[in-house]
Design a protein around this motif. Structure first.
Motif, mmCIF file in Angstrom:
data_model
loop_
_atom_site.group_PDB
_atom_site.id
_atom_site.type_symbol
_atom_site.label_atom_id
_atom_site.label_comp_id
_atom_site.label_asym_id
_atom_site.label_seq_id
_atom_site.Cartn_x
_atom_site.Cartn_y
_atom_site.Cartn_z
ATOM 1 N N GLU A 15 0.816 -1.211 0.000
ATOM 2 C CA GLU A 15 0.000 0.000 0.000
ATOM 3 C C GLU A 15 0.849 1.260 0.000
ATOM 4 O O GLU A 15 0.456 2.292 -0.558
ATOM 5 N N ARG A 16 2.028 1.194 0.614
ATOM 6 C CA ARG A 16 2.928 2.362 0.617
ATOM 7 C C ARG A 16 3.792 2.420 -0.635
ATOM 8 O O ARG A 16 4.158 3.499 -1.103
ATOM 9 N N LEU A 17 4.115 1.247 -1.184
ATOM 10 C CA LEU A 17 4.994 1.203 -2.348
ATOM 11 C C LEU A 17 4.316 1.686 -3.619
ATOM 12 O O LEU A 17 4.936 2.355 -4.452
ATOM 13 N N ALA A 18 3.025 1.328 -3.810
ATOM 14 C CA ALA A 18 2.348 1.619 -5.072
ATOM 15 C C ALA A 18 2.426 3.096 -5.441
ATOM 16 O O ALA A 18 2.858 3.441 -6.549
ATOM 17 N N PRO A 19 2.038 4.033 -4.542
ATOM 18 C CA PRO A 19 2.162 5.449 -4.919
ATOM 19 C C PRO A 19 3.614 5.895 -5.071
ATOM 20 O O PRO A 19 3.923 6.740 -5.914
ATOM 21 N N ALA A 20 4.515 5.312 -4.264
ATOM 22 C CA ALA A 20 5.927 5.701 -4.372
ATOM 23 C C ALA A 20 6.500 5.295 -5.721
ATOM 24 O O ALA A 20 7.211 6.081 -6.380
ATOM 25 N N LEU A 21 6.200 4.071 -6.159
ATOM 26 C CA LEU A 21 6.702 3.613 -7.456
ATOM 27 C C LEU A 21 6.077 4.412 -8.592
ATOM 28 O O LEU A 21 6.722 4.674 -9.612
ATOM 29 N N ASN A 22 4.822 4.807 -8.420
ATOM 30 C CA ASN A 22 4.172 5.636 -9.436
ATOM 31 C C ASN A 22 4.870 6.985 -9.545
ATOM 32 O O ASN A 22 5.060 7.522 -10.650
ATOM 33 N N ASP A 23 5.281 7.545 -8.385
ATOM 34 C CA ASP A 23 6.015 8.811 -8.392
ATOM 35 C C ASP A 23 7.361 8.655 -9.112
ATOM 36 O O ASP A 23 7.805 9.555 -9.831
ATOM 37 N N ILE A 24 7.997 7.508 -8.913
ATOM 38 C CA ILE A 24 9.282 7.263 -9.589
ATOM 39 C C ILE A 24 9.071 7.195 -11.099
ATOM 40 O O ILE A 24 9.840 7.783 -11.875
ATOM 41 N N ARG A 25 8.016 6.475 -11.521
ATOM 42 C CA ARG A 25 7.731 6.391 -12.954
ATOM 43 C C ARG A 25 7.430 7.780 -13.525
ATOM 44 O O ARG A 25 7.808 8.093 -14.659
ATOM 45 N N LEU A 26 6.740 8.594 -12.732
ATOM 46 C CA LEU A 26 6.420 9.951 -13.166
ATOM 47 C C LEU A 26 7.690 10.773 -13.331
ATOM 48 O O LEU A 26 7.847 11.526 -14.300
ATOM 49 N N ALA A 27 8.627 10.611 -12.384
ATOM 50 C CA ALA A 27 9.889 11.339 -12.470
ATOM 51 C C ALA A 27 10.687 10.909 -13.704
ATOM 52 O O ALA A 27 11.279 11.741 -14.407
ATOM 53 N N VAL A 28 10.674 9.595 -13.985
ATOM 54 C CA VAL A 28 11.381 9.103 -15.173
ATOM 55 C C VAL A 28 10.734 9.651 -16.441
ATOM 56 O O VAL A 28 11.414 10.021 -17.400
ATOM 57 N N ALA A 29 9.394 9.719 -16.437
ATOM 58 C CA ALA A 29 8.688 10.266 -17.595
ATOM 59 C C ALA A 29 9.049 11.732 -17.821
ATOM 60 O O ALA A 29 9.195 12.179 -18.961
ATOM 61 N N GLU A 30 9.196 12.492 -16.727
ATOM 62 C CA GLU A 30 9.565 13.903 -16.858
ATOM 63 C C GLU A 30 10.977 14.050 -17.413
ATOM 64 O O GLU A 30 11.251 14.932 -18.236
ATOM 65 N N VAL A 31 11.886 13.182 -16.965
ATOM 66 C CA VAL A 31 13.241 13.199 -17.524
ATOM 67 C C VAL A 31 13.217 12.817 -18.993
ATOM 68 O O VAL A 31 13.950 13.370 -19.825
ATOM 69 N N ASP A 32 12.335 11.866 -19.332
ATOM 70 C CA ASP A 32 12.205 11.400 -20.711
ATOM 71 C C ASP A 32 11.783 12.525 -21.648
ATOM 72 O O ASP A 32 11.999 12.454 -22.857
ATOM 73 N N GLU A 33 11.141 13.565 -21.055
ATOM 74 C CA GLU A 33 10.728 14.715 -21.859
ATOM 75 C C GLU A 33 11.919 15.363 -22.558
ATOM 76 O O GLU A 33 11.773 15.998 -23.599
ATOM 77 N N LEU A 34 13.099 15.247 -21.973
ATOM 78 C CA LEU A 34 14.282 15.922 -22.504
ATOM 79 C C LEU A 34 14.910 15.171 -23.673
ATOM 80 O O LEU A 34 15.798 15.684 -24.333
ATOM 81 N N ARG A 35 14.442 13.939 -23.938
ATOM 82 C CA ARG A 35 14.980 13.170 -25.043
ATOM 83 C C ARG A 35 14.417 13.663 -26.370
ATOM 84 O O ARG A 35 13.284 14.110 -26.459
ATOM 85 N N ASP A 36 15.236 13.557 -27.401
ATOM 86 C CA ASP A 36 14.779 13.922 -28.741
ATOM 87 C C ASP A 36 13.870 12.838 -29.331
ATOM 88 O O ASP A 36 12.966 13.140 -30.111
ATOM 89 N N THR A 37 14.117 11.587 -28.960
ATOM 90 C CA THR A 37 13.370 10.466 -29.521
ATOM 91 C C THR A 37 12.660 9.705 -28.415
ATOM 92 O O THR A 37 13.301 9.277 -27.453
#
Length: 301
Positions: free
Chosen positions: A69-91
């Motif tokens: 129950e504590r991990l699910a939102p935390a892992l979602n936040d990590i995926r969100l952070a990775v997605a935001e970093v992915d914004e900087l990629r050209d492809t």
């Protein structure tokens, strides 16, 4: 406490979500023994058992459930952070996981995905064929495909392909031997190929001529559980089938099947591709959504 690898938490969540080591191993592309070793190391590091293991199932212990129950939102936040970093990629890159019923996969999602992967060569697509209504966020999917009435209110949806219709079909040999029904009520005197849905209910056949609506409970000797088997039976002359037009159309064109009651076939809603409104889509997901919106479905028919 021994050092803990952060990816072992993701492994733990995958095992619980998939309901076992084997399914989680297939999803992650590793061996069951590798996941078992990861879990054993995690439980040893924490000093507490997280999973109840039997020969048939795996479920979280009380401690495991609290951690989950504590991990699910935390892992979602990590995926969100990775997605935001992915914004900087050209492809766009990464993996998209999509859950969809088999007919949508066969006729819409697979052709779309094949073309998309040619255009975006750094994106992988993982398609799970499943007709059950699930929580795609809880199950770790980026998107799902269902009819509009099956979508949760907090989802964003866009049409996937043209409007659908059912076709009533039989082989020329069956029609020659048993005759052609003129109205839906005539089906009671025919051998219809019945189908059972994954939940166990039997499919009913609905018809309309624009004014009257009729629901028919098919009767016949053969009961199957997939559209592919229903089509196979119709081609073999085993009776009348009620299948999506996408399955029947090629066989109607080449004369292997005859369409029956065409004036009674109702239009159905679109398939919809849907995704969470509260999650920022990754660059790969946004590229996929844009591709869906621009896709020329008529060119594929």
């Amino acid at each position: 406490m021994n050092p803990i690898r952060l990816d072992s938490f993701d492994v733990f969540v995958s095992i619980v979500r998939c309901g076992g080591f084997r399914a989680a191993a297939l999803e992650r592309g590793v061996s069951s023994s590798a996941l078992s070793q990861t879990m054993s190391a995690l439980e040893e590091a924490l000093g507490i058992r997280l999973l109840n293991r039997t020969t048939r199932s795996v479920s979280p212990t009380e401690a495991g459930q609290r951690l989950l129950e504590r991990l699910a939102p935390a892992l979602n936040d990590i995926r969100l952070a990775v997605a935001e970093v992915d914004e900087l990629r050209d492809t766009p890159s990464g993996t998209l996981r999509i859950n969809a019923p088999a007919p949508a996969v066969d006729h819409y999602l697979c052709p779309l995905a094949f073309d998309f992967m040619d255009a975006y060569r750094e994106v992988n697509i993982d398609i799970i064929s499943d007709a059950a209504v699930i929580d795609i966020v809880e199950q770790g999917f980026d998107a799902g495909v269902r009819f509009g009435k099956q979508l949760a209110q907090d989802m964003i949806a866009l049409p996937l392909g043209p409007a659908l219709r059912y076709a009533i079909v039989a082989s020329p040999g069956y029609v020659e031997k048993h005759g052609r029904p003129q109205v839906p009520d005539d089906l009671a005197r025919h051998d219809c190929i019945k189908r059972r849905f994954p939940g166990g209910t039997l499919a009913t056949w609905r018809f309309t001529d624009g004014e009257d609506e009729i629901e028919v409970t098919p009767t016949g000797r053969l009961l199957v559980s997939s559209a592919h088997n229903e089509l196979q039976a119709a081609l073999a002359g085993r009776g009348i089938a009620h299948i999506f037009d996408d399955y029947a159309r090629p066989h109607i064109r080449n004369g292997a099947l005859v369409e029956l009651l065409p004036d009674w076939s109702p239009a159905l809603p679109h398939w919809f591709l849907y995704y969470p409104s509260r999650r920022l889509p990754s660059a790969a997901m946004r590229a996929f959504l844009d591709y869906v919106r621009r896709y020329n479905w008529e060119a594929r028919r």
